[in-house]
Design an enzyme around this catalytic site. Structure first.
Site, PDB file in Angstrom:
ATOM      1  N   SER A 182     -81.389  27.399  65.307  1.00 19.78           N
ATOM      2  CA  SER A 182     -81.193  28.775  65.680  1.00 19.78           C
ATOM      3  C   SER A 182     -82.373  29.703  65.379  1.00 19.78           C
ATOM      4  O   SER A 182     -82.434  30.794  65.926  1.00 19.78           O
ATOM      5  CB  SER A 182     -79.953  29.310  64.973  1.00 19.78           C
ATOM      6  OG  SER A 182     -80.139  29.326  63.564  1.00 19.78           O
ATOM      7  N   LYS A 213     -86.410  36.432  60.605  1.00 20.53           N
ATOM      8  CA  LYS A 213     -85.241  36.130  61.438  1.00 20.53           C
ATOM      9  C   LYS A 213     -84.190  37.229  61.275  1.00 20.53           C
ATOM     10  O   LYS A 213     -83.964  37.697  60.149  1.00 20.53           O
ATOM     11  CB  LYS A 213     -84.680  34.765  61.015  1.00 20.53           C
ATOM     12  CG  LYS A 213     -83.534  34.245  61.873  1.00 20.53           C
ATOM     13  CD  LYS A 213     -83.078  32.862  61.387  1.00 20.53           C
ATOM     14  CE  LYS A 213     -81.945  32.299  62.222  1.00 20.53           C
ATOM     15  NZ  LYS A 213     -81.511  30.967  61.727  1.00 20.53           N
ATOM     16  N   SER A 272     -81.657  24.453  61.485  1.00 22.15           N
ATOM     17  CA  SER A 272     -82.178  25.614  62.216  1.00 22.15           C
ATOM     18  C   SER A 272     -83.589  26.063  61.875  1.00 22.15           C
ATOM     19  O   SER A 272     -84.132  26.919  62.578  1.00 22.15           O
ATOM     20  CB  SER A 272     -81.244  26.800  62.035  1.00 22.15           C
ATOM     21  OG  SER A 272     -80.161  26.683  62.919  1.00 22.15           O
TER      22      SER A 272
HETATM   23  N1  GLN Z   1     -77.468  23.801  65.442  1.00 23.78           N
HETATM   24  C1  GLN Z   1     -76.612  23.779  64.295  1.00 23.78           C
HETATM   25  C2  GLN Z   1     -75.410  24.648  64.543  1.00 23.78           C
HETATM   26  O1  GLN Z   1     -75.305  25.144  65.627  1.00 23.78           O
HETATM   27  C3  GLN Z   1     -77.366  24.235  63.069  1.00 23.78           C
HETATM   28  C4  GLN Z   1     -77.553  25.688  63.030  1.00 23.78           C
HETATM   29  C5  GLN Z   1     -78.226  26.164  61.785  1.00 23.78           C
HETATM   30  O2  GLN Z   1     -78.851  25.403  61.073  1.00 23.78           O
HETATM   31  N2  GLN Z   1     -78.044  27.442  61.525  1.00 23.78           N
HETATM   32  O3  GLN Z   1     -74.576  24.830  63.690  1.00 23.78           O
END
Ligand code: GLN
Length: 477
Positions: free
Chosen positions: A147, A72, A171
């Site tokens: 994400s 990532k 995420s």
């Molecule tokens: N979707 C959540 C956010 O937007 C979690 C994102 C994540 O785990 N990095 O904060």
């Protein structure tokens, strides 16, 4: 069987028996990327020559010797770009390796390239990337989750044997669920965050996305461990996470939190998860109802704490130390032009929200109160884990949605993580494993364990996986 479809353990067996070379395996994966990534768009950056060089040098006796892995775009790898899918880091090249990258290199892995994500890991669909949307390999009109959407999509599409993601509120687990792969958020402190670009430091954790549970355990064996460079990393011995795989789950207590089956969720997703619970029971697990009474506050608490931490962490992107600079007449104008131009709308929304929640006069009302409720949520889990060994829930309330469907409504988007966020607030561990297909789209079963309960979580995940065939389903591309 084509080589790109292999799991880590299958590939490793063939490499060690000398049936294929690491170069052949990496080449097969690169060919697959060439064939399908124009549609999936999971990768932001690749270096095929370098990947092949790594493959040639790989010692296949090492734990991940010759295994091609995708990273990532939020984890630093020396000499590679690390943009966090943000314009503000365009042109930034990492000068050092994250702890997990050192571990992967020492384990012989081949680092393929960088995967797409929501900007600074803020999002649930990968639509917040500055470099375009990644598509769900199961249906190219749909999002892969986020994400870590790029990492999940490339694993699901066989464009990598495994990948690294990061999980602040879901995420890793959410995109794993929506793309039909296995994703693990380790216990807070289990894996070093050194070299992970920080979003919300008290919640962030790096973890693997893989094709099956055994691979997840093999990755965790390499990634876990203490690191003096991360003061929150825990000095605790790393067990062999594969040791419990295959042990039966007879008599294990599986908790079913009653707050995790909501009226608004897709009824077919609920059916798939309840069927999975039935299968765990038929494998000998004892299903007990439990309660996590403060669950309804999790999303609100998360969006105060995560944004507060993000507003502090992202202050370092000022046009001076990293990435892009937009010049101005004085330093203040340079800061504001750089940040105004470099950050996307969701990142700006969160910095503003977080700054507000931390500002004098509001700190007590928002940030401090959120921290108190966070403690209540953590205590909910501590109490519940006195009654059960693991708990199971849906990973997400719905299957993958269409690109653009929720972009205009941040609140609906935030609800995608309603079942995953609490684990980060509580610092516990969890995995998502495939447990069904609804309208040919994957559904994830979330298995949560107490802090440092990864072995039991993986044992249950593996028992479930081996009793079903969902992990063998593949998207048609
Ligand atoms: N979707 C959540 C956010 O937007 C979690 C994102 C994540 O785990 N990095 O904060």
């Amino acid at each position: 069987m084509s080589l790109h479809t292999l799991t880590i353990h299958e590939a490793r067996d063939r490499l060690r028996r000398g049936e294929v070379s690491a170069r052949q395996l990496t080449q097969a994966v690169l060919d697959r990327i060439q064939a399908v990534d124009g549609k999936v768009r999971g990768y932001l950056w690749l270096n095929p020559e370098d990947a092949l060089r790594q493959a040639d040098a790989a010692d296949v006796r090492l734990p991940l010797g010759g295994i091609p892995v995708a990273i990532k775009d939020v984890i630093n790898v020396t000499g590679q770009p690390c943009t966090c899918a943000s314009k503000i880091l365009q042109g930034y090249v990492a000068p050092y390796d994250a702890f997990v990258i050192r571990k992967l290199k020492a384990a012989g892995a081949v680092l393929l390239g960088r995967t797409n994500m929501d900007e600074f890991a803020m999002g649930s669909s990968t639509e917040n990337s500055s470099w375009g949307v990644t598509r769900n390999p199961w249906d190219l009109d749909r999002i892969p989750g986020g994400s870590s959407g790029g990492s999940a999509a490339v694993v699901a599409a066989d464009e990598a044997i495994a990948a690294l993601g990061s999980d602040t509120g879901g995420s890793i687990r959410q995109p794993a669920a929506l793309c039909g792969c296995v994703g693990c958020k380790p216990t807070y402190g289990r894996v070093s965050r050194y070299g992970l670009v920080a979003f919300a430091s008290s919640l962030d954790q790096i973890g693997p996305l893989t094709k099956d549970v055994r691979d997840c355990a093999l990755m965790l064996n390499v990634l876990a461990g203490h690191d003096a460079m991360d003061s929150t990393s825990v000095p605790r011995a790393v067990p062999d996470y594969t040791a419990a795989l295959g042990k039966d789950i007879r008599g294990l207590q599986v908790g079913l939190p009653k707050e995790y089956f909501l009226p608004g969720m897709d009824p077919q997703v609920e059916t798939a998860v309840r069927t999975a619970v039935g299968q765990l029971a038929s494998l000998g697990a004892e299903v007990v109802e439990i309660s996590l009474p403060h669950s309804e506050y999790a999303v609100a608490v998360y969006y105060v704490i995560a944004t507060a931490e993000a507003s502090a962490n992202l202050a370092r992107f000022d046009g001076v130390r990293y990435g892009r600079r937009v010049v101005g007449d004085d330093v203040i104008e340079m800061y504001s032009k750089t940040r105004g131009d470099g950050f996307g709308p969701e990142v700006k929304r969160r910095i503003i929200l977080g700054t507000y929640a931390l500002s004098a006069g509001y700190y007590d009302a928002y940030y401090l109160r959120a921290q108190k409720v966070r403690t209540l949520i953590r205590q909910d889990f501590e109490k519940a884990f006195q009654k059960c060994d693991v708990m199971v829930t849906p990973t997400t309330p719905e299957v993958a949605f269409k690109v653009g469907e929720k972009s205009a409504d941040p609140l609906r988007m935030y609800l995608s993580d309603i079942f995953t966020i609490s684990a980060n607030l509580a610092g516990i561990c969890g995995v998502s494993v495939p447990c069904g297909l609804v309208r040919r789209l994957p559904v994830g079963l979330q298995i949560l364990g107490p802090a440092f309960g990864e072995e039991t979580v993986l044992q249950v995940a593996h028992a479930y996986e081996q009793a079903t065939t969902w992990h063998q389903e593949r998207p048609q591309l």
